[in-house]
Design a protein around this motif. Structure first.
Motif, PDB file in Angstrom:
ATOM      1  N   ASP A 208       5.449  -9.810 -11.834  1.00  8.94           N
ATOM      2  CA  ASP A 208       4.183  -9.185 -11.106  1.00  8.94           C
ATOM      3  C   ASP A 208       2.690 -10.305 -12.336  1.00  8.94           C
ATOM      4  O   ASP A 208       3.462  -9.703 -12.816  1.00  8.94           O
ATOM      5  N   MET A 209       3.193 -10.978 -10.625  1.00  9.62           N
ATOM      6  CA  MET A 209       1.952 -12.334 -11.370  1.00  9.62           C
ATOM      7  C   MET A 209       0.248 -11.793 -11.503  1.00  9.62           C
ATOM      8  O   MET A 209       0.060 -11.630 -10.832  1.00  9.62           O
ATOM      9  N   ALA A 210      -0.151 -11.339 -13.177  1.00 13.82           N
ATOM     10  CA  ALA A 210      -1.229 -10.773 -13.274  1.00 13.82           C
ATOM     11  C   ALA A 210      -1.503  -9.756 -12.843  1.00 13.82           C
ATOM     12  O   ALA A 210      -2.530  -9.074 -11.837  1.00 13.82           O
ATOM     13  N   SER A 211      -0.471  -9.014 -13.453  1.00 14.01           N
ATOM     14  CA  SER A 211      -0.815  -7.243 -13.694  1.00 14.01           C
ATOM     15  C   SER A 211      -1.280  -6.191 -13.748  1.00 14.01           C
ATOM     16  O   SER A 211      -1.789  -5.547 -13.358  1.00 14.01           O
ATOM     17  N   GLY A 212      -2.349  -6.655 -14.574  1.00 10.64           N
ATOM     18  CA  GLY A 212      -2.984  -5.850 -14.571  1.00 10.64           C
ATOM     19  C   GLY A 212      -2.721  -4.668 -15.447  1.00 10.64           C
ATOM     20  O   GLY A 212      -1.728  -5.019 -16.225  1.00 10.64           O
ATOM     21  N   PRO A 213      -3.489  -3.480 -15.743  1.00 11.41           N
ATOM     22  CA  PRO A 213      -2.668  -2.433 -16.983  1.00 11.41           C
ATOM     23  C   PRO A 213      -1.807  -1.611 -15.096  1.00 11.41           C
ATOM     24  O   PRO A 213      -1.465  -0.172 -15.733  1.00 11.41           O
ATOM     25  N   ILE A 214      -1.440  -2.388 -14.129  1.00 17.41           N
ATOM     26  CA  ILE A 214      -0.632  -1.259 -12.984  1.00 17.41           C
ATOM     27  C   ILE A 214      -1.487  -0.564 -12.886  1.00 17.41           C
ATOM     28  O   ILE A 214      -1.401   0.915 -12.646  1.00 17.41           O
ATOM     29  N   PRO A 215      -2.966  -0.490 -12.437  1.00 12.25           N
ATOM     30  CA  PRO A 215      -4.060   0.480 -12.596  1.00 12.25           C
ATOM     31  C   PRO A 215      -3.635   1.810 -11.029  1.00 12.25           C
ATOM     32  O   PRO A 215      -4.189   2.515 -11.630  1.00 12.25           O
ATOM     33  N   TYR A 216      -2.560   1.767 -10.350  1.00 15.17           N
ATOM     34  CA  TYR A 216      -2.535   2.521  -9.134  1.00 15.17           C
ATOM     35  C   TYR A 216      -1.338   2.926  -8.819  1.00 15.17           C
ATOM     36  O   TYR A 216      -0.017   2.161  -9.724  1.00 15.17           O
ATOM     37  N   PRO A 217      -0.885   4.400  -9.068  1.00 18.10           N
ATOM     38  CA  PRO A 217       0.467   5.253  -8.926  1.00 18.10           C
ATOM     39  C   PRO A 217       1.494   4.464  -8.061  1.00 18.10           C
ATOM     40  O   PRO A 217       2.540   3.928  -8.246  1.00 18.10           O
ATOM     41  N   GLU A 218       0.740   3.950  -6.959  1.00 17.08           N
ATOM     42  CA  GLU A 218       1.855   2.828  -5.685  1.00 17.08           C
ATOM     43  C   GLU A 218       2.364   1.469  -6.442  1.00 17.08           C
ATOM     44  O   GLU A 218       2.879   1.342  -6.797  1.00 17.08           O
ATOM     45  N   TYR A 219       1.635   1.087  -7.442  1.00 22.25           N
ATOM     46  CA  TYR A 219       1.657  -0.432  -7.928  1.00 22.25           C
ATOM     47  C   TYR A 219       2.793   0.124  -9.032  1.00 22.25           C
ATOM     48  O   TYR A 219       3.907  -0.888  -8.636  1.00 22.25           O
ATOM     49  N   LEU A 220       2.549   1.399  -9.309  1.00 23.47           N
ATOM     50  CA  LEU A 220       3.879   1.697 -10.681  1.00 23.47           C
ATOM     51  C   LEU A 220       5.378   1.670 -10.111  1.00 23.47           C
ATOM     52  O   LEU A 220       6.306   1.250 -10.136  1.00 23.47           O
ATOM     53  N   GLU A 221       5.744   2.794  -8.806  1.00 21.55           N
ATOM     54  CA  GLU A 221       6.594   2.691  -7.997  1.00 21.55           C
ATOM     55  C   GLU A 221       7.073   0.901  -7.400  1.00 21.55           C
ATOM     56  O   GLU A 221       8.664   1.712  -6.744  1.00 21.55           O
ATOM     57  N   TYR A 222       6.544   0.456  -7.157  1.00 21.73           N
ATOM     58  CA  TYR A 222       6.801  -0.716  -7.005  1.00 21.73           C
ATOM     59  C   TYR A 222       8.213  -1.308  -7.451  1.00 21.73           C
ATOM     60  O   TYR A 222       8.843  -1.549  -6.785  1.00 21.73           O
ATOM     61  N   SER A 223       8.385  -0.870  -9.487  1.00 19.60           N
ATOM     62  CA  SER A 223       9.523  -1.616  -9.483  1.00 19.60           C
ATOM     63  C   SER A 223      11.019  -0.158 -10.416  1.00 19.60           C
ATOM     64  O   SER A 223      11.409  -0.515 -10.450  1.00 19.60           O
ATOM     65  N   GLN A 224      10.724   0.352  -9.570  1.00 17.69           N
ATOM     66  CA  GLN A 224      11.245   2.353 -10.068  1.00 17.69           C
ATOM     67  C   GLN A 224      12.467   1.611 -10.500  1.00 17.69           C
ATOM     68  O   GLN A 224      13.792   2.366 -10.439  1.00 17.69           O
ATOM     69  N   ASN A 225      13.450   0.808  -8.564  1.00 19.29           N
ATOM     70  CA  ASN A 225      14.876   0.269  -8.523  1.00 19.29           C
ATOM     71  C   ASN A 225      15.281  -1.096  -9.623  1.00 19.29           C
ATOM     72  O   ASN A 225      16.187  -1.400  -9.113  1.00 19.29           O
ATOM     73  N   PHE A 226      14.062  -1.556  -9.668  1.00 22.79           N
ATOM     74  CA  PHE A 226      14.482  -2.540 -10.694  1.00 22.79           C
ATOM     75  C   PHE A 226      14.777  -2.342 -12.509  1.00 22.79           C
ATOM     76  O   PHE A 226      13.998  -1.574 -12.806  1.00 22.79           O
ATOM     77  N   GLN A 227      15.448  -2.906 -13.077  1.00 23.58           N
ATOM     78  CA  GLN A 227      15.882  -3.078 -14.298  1.00 23.58           C
ATOM     79  C   GLN A 227      14.894  -3.806 -15.652  1.00 23.58           C
ATOM     80  O   GLN A 227      14.180  -3.116 -15.736  1.00 23.58           O
ATOM     81  N   LYS A 228      13.956  -5.120 -15.047  1.00 20.76           N
ATOM     82  CA  LYS A 228      13.056  -4.849 -15.726  1.00 20.76           C
ATOM     83  C   LYS A 228      11.937  -5.915 -14.888  1.00 20.76           C
ATOM     84  O   LYS A 228      12.256  -6.160 -14.092  1.00 20.76           O
ATOM     85  N   ARG A 229      10.630  -5.763 -15.319  1.00 21.52           N
ATOM     86  CA  ARG A 229       9.182  -6.191 -14.745  1.00 21.52           C
ATOM     87  C   ARG A 229       8.400  -6.799 -15.164  1.00 21.52           C
ATOM     88  O   ARG A 229       8.163  -6.167 -16.526  1.00 21.52           O
TER      89      ARG A 229
END
Length: 273
Positions: free
Chosen positions: A61-82
């Motif tokens: 996640d290049m320039a992730s910020g604080p992951i400001p929206y719930p949808e953004y958080l879900e993008y990595s839900q099935n990955f081991q590491k973000r």
């Protein structure tokens, strides 16, 4: 840091990621928070998820910020590491609070951080690249390609400088700016560096990647608030707009605000041909 990077760093290390009940200053300035826009914004953010693999080991996640929206958080839900890379320590602290030990948090310039080639199963960069110095943007994309595995998606939300709406909104914004300046309201307001290349610029990456471009969202949020009324008619317009974006994607990519670029690096043997 170059001047563009310092400009962005100064803003996001001061007020950009300050929050009031989880609503960040960046969100207040650059998002349409009206209730009638919520469903449309949600569906636009989910467009990114369509191209994210069902599972994987590492996501960038290049320039992730604080992951400001719930949808953004879900993008990595099935990955081991973000892997969250950002210029702001405040942003990374908030991202860590949300992700915990499933995250790797890297503070500093993306250009200076060492990452192994072919490390990531997916990479995202959302509203970031056009804030990088115009002479460094290609270098940033090439680095993302280098650290992402062949065939895996790199999803970039970018800005289109050649939109139809600028012909209607720009004169209104100029009048508003003049009025505000007369009232001294913008004297101390931060100006964020931004430079966007035309859509055709992305063809340069076809030498090493497949390039697809889709609409992400049609309007800059302040324009959206001017053009779409805050009532039930506005809600119907948002529903219609989303359906039109889906049906006539090429038209909306060419003429509206935010394209979504999906790159997939070719296998080495293919890129040598």
């Amino acid at each position: 840091m170059n001047s563009a990077e310092k400009n962005i760093s100064d803003f996001y290390n001061s007020v950009g990621w300050e929050s009031n009940q989880e609503v960040y200053e960046d969100t207040k300035r650059f998002e349409d928070l009206r209730e009638i826009a919520q469903e449309y914004n949600h569906k636009c953010r989910l467009r990114i998820a369509k191209y994210i693999p069902a599972k994987g080991e590492n996501m960038l996640d290049m320039a992730s910020g604080p992951i400001p929206y719930p949808e953004y958080l879900e993008y990595s839900q099935n990955f081991q590491k973000r892997y969250c890379v950002d210029l702001s320590t405040k942003a990374l602290a908030d991202a860590e609070r949300k992700i915990g030990d499933r995250g790797v948090f890297l503070h500093g310039s993306f250009f200076d951080i060492e990452l192994a080639e072919n490390l990531f199963d997916c990479a995202i960069s959302l509203h970031t690249l056009y804030h990088i110095d115009k002479d460094k943007q290609e270098e940033a994309v090439r680095k993302i390609l280098a650290v992402t595995k062949p065939g895996q998606p790199i999803i970039i939300v970018y800005r289109n400088p050649n939109t139809l709406v600028r012909y209607f909104v720009s004169p209104l914004r100029k009048l508003k700016r003049i009025w505000q300046q007369l009232k001294n309201r913008e004297a101390n307001k931060e100006k964020l560096y931004a430079f966007a290349y035309p859509i055709s610029w992305w063809n340069r990456f076809r030498d090493e990647a497949e390039v697809e471009i889709f609409p992400w969202r049609s309007f800059f949020a302040p324009h959206q608030k001017i053009l779409i009324p805050n009532n039930q008619l506005g809600k119907k317009i948002f529903d219609l707009l989303y359906n039109l974006e889906e049906k006539f994607s090429n038209f909306f990519v060419k003429h509206f605000q935010y394209p979504m670029i999906v790159l997939r690096k070719r296998e080495l043997a293919d890129s040598d041909c």
